[in-house]
Design an enzyme around this catalytic site. Structure first.
Site: not given
Length: 600
Positions: A434, A455, A467, A505
């Site tokens: 991540s 991800h 992702e 993130n």
């Protein structure tokens, strides 16, 4: 100072609302429904008529749904009167100003009101960006001037920020807070700074999303889908900017930057370019997206809309999948693939750990059966497709190998070096990292073109987002393969490049870090910030609830990676976060983080 009592009969009974746009109209509806006499004031007669029509339509819908009677509806309608002259506010107990976000205009309104209203009348500004203190200081009654920030749409949104300046008298705050509660709202007391709590956190996040799009890192559709599916948000950031108004967002960010000097608040250039071109969002019919008509919520195709269907390159065939790891994420990913019909090899460091991971999947499937989400037969077939193994050697014939081990680059590189030797030529090698660079995993192999990021989000069986992270060396057919696999396992894939944080993130953790800084600066409490973001921003969890769930150590590690990559001072981890981690207060998993939890 003499103010109406905050107990007993309803206080601030007669309220003038100055500015009958969308927000003013919504506030007028809330007040009239609650039994207040409302004096609606706007220089435009058309705005006044539109306000009355909106109230008529809203109350008619309520009657049709049997929420109110026709007699009650007539009572609501009788409590609204509209005017074009500020003089109509002469008998108001409270005036709420919601004219456009222009300081000179608001100052003029307050100056005129000073000469009209009674000495005991409270004046409230609905600004979310301009200085309440400055407006108060130039008023003849600074102790009775405060901010009253409703959220759009006012009838539905529960949050109201009650903003005090250093000049505001406590009885004025108490009276307005009591009013907000009587309207069924949740008032949060905040100090005077641009954006206050909710918008102060929200607009920084929106600005970063605009900058991410401007840099062509990801498409507008992928950015919005990532934040909706990865964080459970009701709208993606670019769609939300269009709803708020690109010009409004730019104004708020300019005020925030002037106050904070934080580069994260400096408006992304694209916001200025769109504003100057008149592409201000839904109200103009075009902003980041194109709409059916000005004011319409319906998005229509334009030149930037991605084409549907498969890409120009076909993917490699994938029938079997290897998942490396034995933790929650590895087990969840293995379950996802097995439920979609793939043969899965689940490899751990020992046979016992692999068997335990498969047993955990069995329990997860049993829960799904108990809830009626899965048949017993389907659960059994899913479990039968999973073969536990105590060594990576079992990956020799898999078509796709997915790594889901600890978030430690050295560990991942060692694993990828092993996969390079074990997996057959043409196998796709994927990492679920991540925050770490995918290219560093790829370079640990002799086939970096076969390495990609996938991800998944936790819990993998429930979360729809993946992702898909391409490095500069990832081949097109590997990218196509992973996109096709995501479709087969019913996940929504979003494309992004190999940089820290990817989409979710990179946008989420600076927002969380800024929330911590608010507490650090004693601007607002944990509870108020969490309430503000849930009630005002539609977030499923407040930032401190989320931090404690994610883990403060994990959050700190991601913040450090973001800061190291982008070198922006505004991304430096909050000292409070570092201190809590150093003290072993890591969140729910240790029983204490920003809050304390009962030990299980």
């Amino acid at each position: 100072m003499d103010l109406p009592s905050t107990s007993g009969q309803p206080t601030l009974q007669t309220v003038a609302v100055v500015g009958l746009g969308t927000m003013g109209t919504g506030i007028a509806e809330v007040l009239t429904r609650a039994g207040h006499e409302v004096i609606g004031i706007d220089v435009s007669e058309a705005a006044g008529r539109a306000c009355v029509a909106a109230l008529e339509n809203a109350t008619a819908r309520s009657v049709a749904k049997e929420r109110i009677t026709e007699a009650e509806r007539q009572g609501v309608l009788s409590r609204l009167r509209t005017f074009t002259d500020l003089q109509a506010a002469v008998h108001a107990d409270l005036v709420i100003e919601v004219v456009p976000e222009d300081y000179e205009l608001k100052q003029q309104v307050f100056r005129e009101l000073d000469a009209i209203v009674r000495p005991d009348t409270i004046l409230a500004t609905g600004t979310n960006a301009l200085s309440v203190t400055r407006l108060a200081a130039e008023s003849q009654r600074p102790e009775r001037v405060l901010g009253l920030h409703f959220f759009n749409p006012a009838p539905a949104m529960k949050l109201v920020e009650v903003v005090s300046s250093v000049l505001t008298a406590p009885p004025a705050v108490a009276a307005v807070t009591a009013l907000a509660r009587s309207l069924g709202k949740e008032p949060v007391a905040v100090g005077d700074r641009p954006g206050f709590v909710a918008d102060g956190l929200l607009f920084g996040y929106l600005n970063q999303a605009a900058a991410m799009y401007e840099s062509k890192y990801a498409s507008r559709e992928d950015i919005d889908a990532a934040m909706k599916l990865g964080c459970g948000l009701p709208m993606g950031p670019l769609a939300l900017l269009d709803l708020i108004g690109v010009d409004t967002a730019r104004t708020v960010l300019e005020a925030m930057y002037a106050s904070s000097g934080d580069r994260l608040h400096a408006p992304a250039p694209i916001l200025g370019h769109l504003t100057e071109a008149g592409l201000t969002g839904r109200k103009a019919g075009r902003g980041f997206y194109t709409y059916e008509a000005p004011g319409s919520p319906a998005v229509v195709r334009d030149a930037l809309t991605p084409l549907e269907g498969s890409g120009p390159v076909a993917g490699r065939p994938v029938r079997s999948v290897g998942v490396a790891g034995s933790g929650t994420m590895a087990s969840g990913i293995a379950q996802v693939f097995a439920q979609a019909g793939f043969e899965v090899v689940l490899a751990a460091r020992s046979d016992a750990k692999a068997a335990a991971a498969k047993a955990a999947i069995g329990k997860s499937l049993a829960r799904a059966v108990a809830k009626g989400r899965l048949s017993e037969e389907a659960a059994g077939q899913t479990l039968d497709r999973i073969t536990p193994a105590g060594s990576l050697e079992a990956f020799a014939e898999v078509d796709l190998a997915v790594e889901a081990v600890a978030e430690d680059l050295a560990v991942k590189q060692e694993l990828f070096a092993a996969l390079d030797k074990i997996c057959k030529p043409g196998a796709v090698l994927a990492t679920t990292t991540s925050s770490l660079p995918v290219i560093a995993c790829a370079r640990a192999t002799s086939r970096p073109q076969d390495v990609i990021g996938m991800h998944f989000f936790n819990p993998a069986p429930a979360m729809k987002l993946v992702e898909v992270v391409r490095t500069v060396l990832t081949s097109e057919d590997v990218h196509a393969t992973v996109r096709e696999v995501c479709a087969k396992v019913r996940k929504h894939a979003v494309d992004c490049g190999d940089r820290a944080g990817f989409i979710v993130n990179a946008l989420l953790f600076p927002y969380l870090n800024n929330a911590i800084k608010m507490v650090e600066n004693h601007y607002a409490s944990l509870d108020d910030i969490d309430a503000a973001m849930k009630l005002g921003g539609g977030y499923p969890m407040g930032p401190f609830e989320l931090l404690d769930v994610v883990g403060l150590d994990v959050s700190l590690a991601i913040e450090k990676v973001l800061h190291k990559e982008f070198r922006d001072p505004g991304l430096a981890p909050s000292p409070l976060l570092e201190h809590l981690v150093a003290a072993g207060c890591l969140g729910r998993k240790t029983g204490r983080g920003f809050r304390e939890y009962a030990r299980r």
